[in-house]
Design a protein around this motif. Structure first.
Motif, PDB file in Angstrom:
ATOM      1  N   VAL A 194       0.840  -1.206   0.000  1.00 45.70           N
ATOM      2  CA  VAL A 194       0.000   0.000   0.000  1.00 45.70           C
ATOM      3  C   VAL A 194       0.873   1.254   0.000  1.00 45.70           C
ATOM      4  N   ILE A 195       1.977   1.221   0.753  1.00 39.40           N
ATOM      5  CA  ILE A 195       2.884   2.377   0.754  1.00 39.40           C
ATOM      6  C   ILE A 195       3.416   2.650  -0.643  1.00 39.40           C
ATOM      7  N   PHE A 196       3.800   1.578  -1.363  1.00 41.43           N
ATOM      8  CA  PHE A 196       4.314   1.786  -2.719  1.00 41.43           C
ATOM      9  C   PHE A 196       3.227   2.317  -3.639  1.00 41.43           C
ATOM     10  N   ILE A 197       1.999   1.796  -3.483  1.00 41.26           N
ATOM     11  CA  ILE A 197       0.910   2.268  -4.358  1.00 41.26           C
ATOM     12  C   ILE A 197       0.656   3.750  -4.121  1.00 41.26           C
ATOM     13  N   ILE A 198       0.675   4.186  -2.851  1.00 42.38           N
ATOM     14  CA  ILE A 198       0.439   5.601  -2.564  1.00 42.38           C
ATOM     15  C   ILE A 198       1.546   6.461  -3.171  1.00 42.38           C
ATOM     16  N   THR A 199       2.795   5.969  -3.089  1.00 43.61           N
ATOM     17  CA  THR A 199       3.914   6.721  -3.669  1.00 43.61           C
ATOM     18  C   THR A 199       3.749   6.894  -5.172  1.00 43.61           C
ATOM     19  N   ILE A 200       3.474   5.783  -5.852  1.00 44.87           N
ATOM     20  CA  ILE A 200       3.361   5.844  -7.309  1.00 44.87           C
ATOM     21  C   ILE A 200       2.154   6.685  -7.701  1.00 44.87           C
ATOM     22  N   ALA A 201       1.067   6.616  -6.902  1.00 46.44           N
ATOM     23  CA  ALA A 201      -0.112   7.421  -7.230  1.00 46.44           C
ATOM     24  C   ALA A 201       0.195   8.906  -7.103  1.00 46.44           C
ATOM     25  N   ALA A 202       0.997   9.279  -6.099  1.00 45.45           N
ATOM     26  CA  ALA A 202       1.354  10.690  -5.950  1.00 45.45           C
ATOM     27  C   ALA A 202       2.198  11.160  -7.129  1.00 45.45           C
ATOM     28  N   ALA A 203       3.167  10.325  -7.557  1.00 44.32           N
ATOM     29  CA  ALA A 203       3.994  10.692  -8.701  1.00 44.32           C
ATOM     30  C   ALA A 203       3.144  10.838  -9.956  1.00 44.32           C
ATOM     31  N   GLU A 204       2.223   9.886 -10.137  1.00 38.53           N
ATOM     32  CA  GLU A 204       1.354   9.918 -11.310  1.00 38.53           C
ATOM     33  C   GLU A 204       0.495  11.164 -11.306  1.00 38.53           C
ATOM     34  N   LEU A 205      -0.005  11.535 -10.140  1.00 40.09           N
ATOM     35  CA  LEU A 205      -0.888  12.701 -10.068  1.00 40.09           C
ATOM     36  C   LEU A 205      -0.128  13.976 -10.409  1.00 40.09           C
ATOM     37  N   ALA A 206       1.115  14.093  -9.887  1.00 40.89           N
ATOM     38  CA  ALA A 206       1.889  15.303 -10.167  1.00 40.89           C
ATOM     39  C   ALA A 206       2.138  15.451 -11.664  1.00 40.89           C
ATOM     40  N   LEU A 207       2.531  14.329 -12.289  1.00 40.71           N
ATOM     41  CA  LEU A 207       2.824  14.382 -13.726  1.00 40.71           C
ATOM     42  C   LEU A 207       1.565  14.642 -14.542  1.00 40.71           C
ATOM     43  N   ALA A 208       0.459  13.995 -14.155  1.00 36.45           N
ATOM     44  CA  ALA A 208      -0.776  14.171 -14.919  1.00 36.45           C
ATOM     45  C   ALA A 208      -1.288  15.598 -14.789  1.00 36.45           C
ATOM     46  N   MET A 209      -1.148  16.186 -13.579  1.00 34.72           N
ATOM     47  CA  MET A 209      -1.587  17.566 -13.417  1.00 34.72           C
ATOM     48  C   MET A 209      -0.739  18.512 -14.253  1.00 34.72           C
ATOM     49  N   ALA A 210       0.581  18.220 -14.352  1.00 30.43           N
ATOM     50  CA  ALA A 210       1.443  19.041 -15.199  1.00 30.43           C
ATOM     51  C   ALA A 210       1.001  18.962 -16.652  1.00 30.43           C
ATOM     52  N   ILE A 211       0.680  17.747 -17.099  1.00 30.85           N
ATOM     53  CA  ILE A 211       0.251  17.577 -18.492  1.00 30.85           C
ATOM     54  C   ILE A 211      -1.064  18.307 -18.730  1.00 30.85           C
ATOM     55  N   ILE A 212      -1.983  18.244 -17.729  1.00 31.30           N
ATOM     56  CA  ILE A 212      -3.274  18.907 -17.899  1.00 31.30           C
ATOM     57  C   ILE A 212      -3.094  20.426 -17.973  1.00 31.30           C
ATOM     58  N   LEU A 213      -2.212  20.961 -17.104  1.00 30.64           N
ATOM     59  CA  LEU A 213      -1.973  22.408 -17.146  1.00 30.64           C
ATOM     60  C   LEU A 213      -1.394  22.831 -18.500  1.00 30.64           C
ATOM     61  N   ARG A 214      -0.451  22.022 -19.003  1.00 34.94           N
ATOM     62  CA  ARG A 214       0.169  22.313 -20.292  1.00 34.94           C
ATOM     63  C   ARG A 214      -0.863  22.263 -21.417  1.00 34.94           C
ATOM     64  N   LEU A 215      -1.719  21.243 -21.341  1.00 37.41           N
ATOM     65  CA  LEU A 215      -2.775  21.072 -22.342  1.00 37.41           C
ATOM     66  C   LEU A 215      -3.720  22.253 -22.317  1.00 37.41           C
ATOM     67  N   TYR A 216      -4.049  22.714 -21.107  1.00 41.95           N
ATOM     68  CA  TYR A 216      -4.958  23.846 -20.993  1.00 41.95           C
ATOM     69  C   TYR A 216      -4.321  25.091 -21.583  1.00 41.95           C
ATOM     70  N   ARG A 217      -2.993  25.235 -21.349  1.00 39.05           N
ATOM     71  CA  ARG A 217      -2.320  26.430 -21.846  1.00 39.05           C
ATOM     72  C   ARG A 217      -2.240  26.420 -23.370  1.00 39.05           C
ATOM     73  N   ASN A 218      -2.046  25.228 -23.939  1.00 34.51           N
ATOM     74  CA  ASN A 218      -1.886  25.169 -25.388  1.00 34.51           C
ATOM     75  C   ASN A 218      -3.211  25.086 -26.129  1.00 34.51           C
ATOM     76  N   LYS A 219      -4.161  24.347 -25.593  1.00 39.49           N
ATOM     77  CA  LYS A 219      -5.390  24.063 -26.332  1.00 39.49           C
ATOM     78  C   LYS A 219      -6.606  24.755 -25.739  1.00 39.49           C
ATOM     79  N   ASN A 220      -6.475  25.339 -24.534  1.00 37.34           N
ATOM     80  CA  ASN A 220      -7.604  25.968 -23.854  1.00 37.34           C
ATOM     81  C   ASN A 220      -8.751  25.009 -23.602  1.00 37.34           C
ATOM     82  N   ASN A 221      -8.445  23.758 -23.344  1.00 39.15           N
ATOM     83  CA  ASN A 221      -9.486  22.757 -23.299  1.00 39.15           C
ATOM     84  C   ASN A 221      -8.929  21.523 -22.594  1.00 39.15           C
ATOM     85  N   VAL A 222      -9.703  20.962 -21.682  1.00 41.11           N
ATOM     86  CA  VAL A 222      -9.251  19.697 -21.083  1.00 41.11           C
ATOM     87  C   VAL A 222     -10.309  18.608 -21.230  1.00 41.11           C
ATOM     88  N   ASN A 223     -11.258  18.793 -22.136  1.00 39.95           N
ATOM     89  CA  ASN A 223     -12.251  17.739 -22.351  1.00 39.95           C
ATOM     90  C   ASN A 223     -11.661  16.659 -23.240  1.00 39.95           C
TER      91      ASN A 223
END
Lengths: 104, 163
Positions: free
Chosen positions: A66-95
């Protein structure tokens, strides 16, 4: 307490997460649904760890996982949020159903 | 008695989860996620994993929900309000329900050989984390580092690319 309660709760939460991933349009909401599914897996692991018939030497394996799953989930969330912010900046859309630039 | 506490935590988890997938406003969805995470921490407590309950509250309740709310603040939030499900939501509902049946029926018909609950204390957990699982632990820290650097690189506004 019985193991079946943990299993049923995990199954219900996982199916709620599946519904969220398939039915929502916003990428942020899909990410939240994925977090729900990871939590369902964690509940299942904690249940099995608490009720395992292993000796005390192996009882903590479930919690380590469970500790490892929480770690990997946190890493995944940080990266996915970065990608979403970038997508919003470039495309103005996250749908996700309007982002079909990879469709060729 | 612990069944009552488990029922309360399970109601928190399930109502929070339904709130995440059904809320029209994305901020309400993020707050429902917080409710679900707190409920999950309660389930961990009942599952005799006290340390993981605290980790769950700190990481998910503290970090993850705050990161989501911050990113909603950085992108303009009014674009996200009043979001609908997409057109394929009946299919998604059918898939989720059939998966629930597929998972639930084996759980219900299984003759559970219930053993007694046993807890593991934090020192045992730390000992096994730093002896048996030392290499995966270090690799996990490396993964976290790479993910954080990658996140910074992805969101950084570099010259010439942005108009």
């Amino acid at each position: 307490m019985e193991l079946i309660y943990f299993q049923l709760l995990a199954a219900i939460l996982f199916c709620i997460g599946i519904y969220g991933v398939l039915a929502r349009r916003s990428a942020v909401l899909i990410l939240m649904s994925i977090e729900l599914m990871l939590n369902a897996v964690n509940i299942n692991l904690i249940g099995y760890a608490a009720f395992s018939s292993f000796g005390s030497a192996h009882r903590n394996l479930g919690q380590v996982l469970v500790i490892f799953i929480i770690t990997i989930a946190a890493a995944e969330l940080a990266l996915a949020m970065a990608i979403i912010l970038r997508l919003y900046r470039n495309k103005n859309n996250v749908n996700v159903d309007e982002l079909d630039i990879l469709k060729g | 008695m612990s069944v009552v506490f488990f029922a309360i935590a399970a109601i928190l988890v399930i109502s929070g989860g339904i709130g995440v997938v059904a809320a029209r406003n994305i901020v309400y969805a993020a707050l429902s996620l917080l409710v679900a995470m707190v409920g999950t921490a309660g389930v961990f407590l009942i599952g005799l994993a006290e340390f993981l309950a605290l980790v769950q509250l700190l990481i998910y309740g503290g970090a993850v929900v705050i990161v989501i709310l911050f990113s909603l603040m950085l992108t303009r939030i009014q674009d996200f309000e009043f979001l609908k499900a997409n057109r394929q939501w009946p299919i998604a509902l059918i898939v989720a329900m059939s998966l629930l049946g597929l998972l639930g029926i084996p759980i219900l018909i299984e003759d559970s050989t219930t053993t007694t609950m046993g807890s593991t204390n934090i020192s045992e957990l730390g000992l096994s984390l730093f002896s048996d699982w030392a290499i995966p632990f270090e690799l996990a820290s490396l993964v976290l580092l790479i993910a954080l650097i990658g996140a910074v690189v992805v969101v950084r506004r570099d010259n010439g690319e942005d108009k």
